[in-house]
Design a protein around this motif. Structure first.
Motif, PDB file in Angstrom:
ATOM      1  N   UNK A 168      16.993  -7.180 -13.473  1.00  0.00           N
ATOM      2  CA  UNK A 168      17.339  -5.877 -14.038  1.00  0.00           C
ATOM      3  C   UNK A 168      16.493  -5.538 -15.246  1.00  0.00           C
ATOM      4  N   UNK A 169      16.044  -6.559 -15.984  1.00  0.00           N
ATOM      5  CA  UNK A 169      15.231  -6.287 -17.166  1.00  0.00           C
ATOM      6  C   UNK A 169      13.801  -5.930 -16.800  1.00  0.00           C
ATOM      7  N   UNK A 170      13.370  -6.313 -15.614  1.00  0.00           N
ATOM      8  CA  UNK A 170      11.989  -6.096 -15.213  1.00  0.00           C
ATOM      9  C   UNK A 170      11.824  -4.922 -14.262  1.00  0.00           C
ATOM     10  N   UNK A 171      12.879  -4.582 -13.534  1.00  0.00           N
ATOM     11  CA  UNK A 171      12.754  -3.564 -12.497  1.00  0.00           C
ATOM     12  C   UNK A 171      13.908  -2.577 -12.603  1.00  0.00           C
ATOM     13  N   UNK A 190      17.344   1.816 -10.257  1.00  0.00           N
ATOM     14  CA  UNK A 190      17.438   2.938  -9.323  1.00  0.00           C
ATOM     15  C   UNK A 190      16.789   2.616  -7.975  1.00  0.00           C
ATOM     16  N   UNK A 191      15.998   1.541  -7.935  1.00  0.00           N
ATOM     17  CA  UNK A 191      15.359   1.170  -6.685  1.00  0.00           C
ATOM     18  C   UNK A 191      16.203   0.216  -5.847  1.00  0.00           C
ATOM     19  N   UNK A 222       6.147   3.135  -4.596  1.00  0.00           N
ATOM     20  CA  UNK A 222       4.749   2.701  -4.669  1.00  0.00           C
ATOM     21  C   UNK A 222       4.086   3.256  -5.923  1.00  0.00           C
ATOM     22  N   UNK A 223       4.361   4.489  -6.248  1.00  0.00           N
ATOM     23  CA  UNK A 223       3.775   5.080  -7.465  1.00  0.00           C
ATOM     24  C   UNK A 223       4.372   4.438  -8.718  1.00  0.00           C
ATOM     25  N   UNK A 224       5.657   4.076  -8.635  1.00  0.00           N
ATOM     26  CA  UNK A 224       6.293   3.371  -9.747  1.00  0.00           C
ATOM     27  C   UNK A 224       5.612   2.032  -9.992  1.00  0.00           C
ATOM     28  N   UNK A 225       5.339   1.287  -8.921  1.00  0.00           N
ATOM     29  CA  UNK A 225       4.677  -0.006  -9.064  1.00  0.00           C
ATOM     30  C   UNK A 225       3.298   0.169  -9.678  1.00  0.00           C
ATOM     31  N   UNK A 226       2.582   1.191  -9.254  1.00  0.00           N
ATOM     32  CA  UNK A 226       1.263   1.466  -9.822  1.00  0.00           C
ATOM     33  C   UNK A 226       1.370   1.779 -11.313  1.00  0.00           C
ATOM     34  N   UNK A 227       2.402   2.519 -11.688  1.00  0.00           N
ATOM     35  CA  UNK A 227       2.601   2.856 -13.101  1.00  0.00           C
ATOM     36  C   UNK A 227       2.919   1.613 -13.924  1.00  0.00           C
ATOM     37  N   UNK A 228       3.764   0.723 -13.379  1.00  0.00           N
ATOM     38  CA  UNK A 228       4.094  -0.515 -14.077  1.00  0.00           C
ATOM     39  C   UNK A 228       2.830  -1.335 -14.316  1.00  0.00           C
TER      40      UNK A 228
END
Length: 287
Positions: free
Chosen positions: A229-232, A235-236, A267-273
């Protein structure tokens, strides 16, 4: 293709006859190892699996990735022999004959990250034509081989490959996500469950590596995403829970209402991270 050990096998020891849960694939890998060893002779170092079978979570639909290092660069005769072998393999009966993908690196180029950039004689999954490419010559492949590799025959892979620091693997994943994030978000057919599973699990594995500096299986990465929960962002969780449940029924590719948009957004969220994670400390990088 014979699977019975020959007298020439003794210098390398017996071949691992059950490296995977699939007897048909094990039979094929034994034959591949014997044929490659006969072609390479004293240049043969060993044969290993990396990829999905090494990190865990491989399924009957998975590809099977191998590496067969050599003591010296391939001679023209050895290259011709290997090309002939891989021209034949995909024509054999059974589904696993078209699932193999691998490379034949010179050990000096495999041993450390200094060997990156050198092309290796390689074959892609289901192909009969071999090419000299750098596709397998990566930090990630070295990490998996050293830390999780499955030995078919030969010395422990940890004696062949120098340690790859976690920071180096994380930096490699940052580059992959920077280039692949938008591509994954626009991948054709996102309305099908199969496409959603591919994109969500790929992004989850990349995010896991960014957080831990390790490579893990798809199912382990998805469970990590639910628990971290602290890393991701939570909402996913509905999307990841759905993908985890559907992995038990991979043949059901019916469209899932609303999941295509959620998958593209993930996928866009992962790219942003990946873009926001600070670069690793140079002191923890390449030795």
């Amino acid at each position: 293709m014979s699977v019975h050990p020959s007298p020439h096998s003794q210098p390398w020891g017996p071949i691992n006859s059950a490296p995977t849960p699939y007897p048909e694939l094990n039979f094929l890998l034994t034959g591949l190892t014997q044929r490659a060893r006969a072609i390479l002779g004293s240049a043969f170092v060993g044969a290993y699996l990396h990829g999905a079978f090494a990190v865990g979570g491989a399924e009957c639909s998975s590809g099977c990735d191998f590496l067969i290092p050599t003591r010296a660069p391939l001679t023209p005769a050895q290259e011709a022999g290997l090309r002939g072998l891989h021209t034949q393999l995909p024509t054999r009966p059974g589904r696993w004959s078209t699932a193999l993908a691998g490379a034949y690196p010179a050990l000096a180029q495999l041993r450390s990250l200094d060997g990156m950039g050198h092309p290796w004689l390689s074959v892609e999954r289901g192909h009969r034509q071999m090419d000299w490419t750098t596709t397998t010559n990566t930090e990630v492949v070295r990490w998996i081989l050293r830390e999780r590799g499955i030995t078919l025959v030969g010395p422990d892979p940890a004696t062949l490959v120098e340690p790859v620091p976690g920071a180096v693997v994380q930096q490699a994943m940052r580059r992959l996500l920077a280039g692949a994030g938008e591509h994954l978000a626009q991948r054709g057919g996102l309305e099908t469950a199969g496409a959603q599973r591919y994109v969500v699990t790929t992004c989850a594995r990349m995010l896991h590596t960014l957080a831990t500096g390790q490579i893990t299986s798809a199912s382990q990465a998805l469970r990590w995403a639910l628990e971290s929960l602290e890393s991701l962002d939570s909402r996913w969780h509905p999307l990841i829970t759905q993908v985890l449940a559907e992995r038990a029924h991979p043949g059901d590719d019916r469209p899932r209402a609303g999941s295509a948009a959620a998958t593209a957004e993930f996928a866009r969220y992962a790219q942003q991270v990946a873009a926001e994670v600070p670069p690793p400390d140079p002191e923890d990088g390449r030795p």
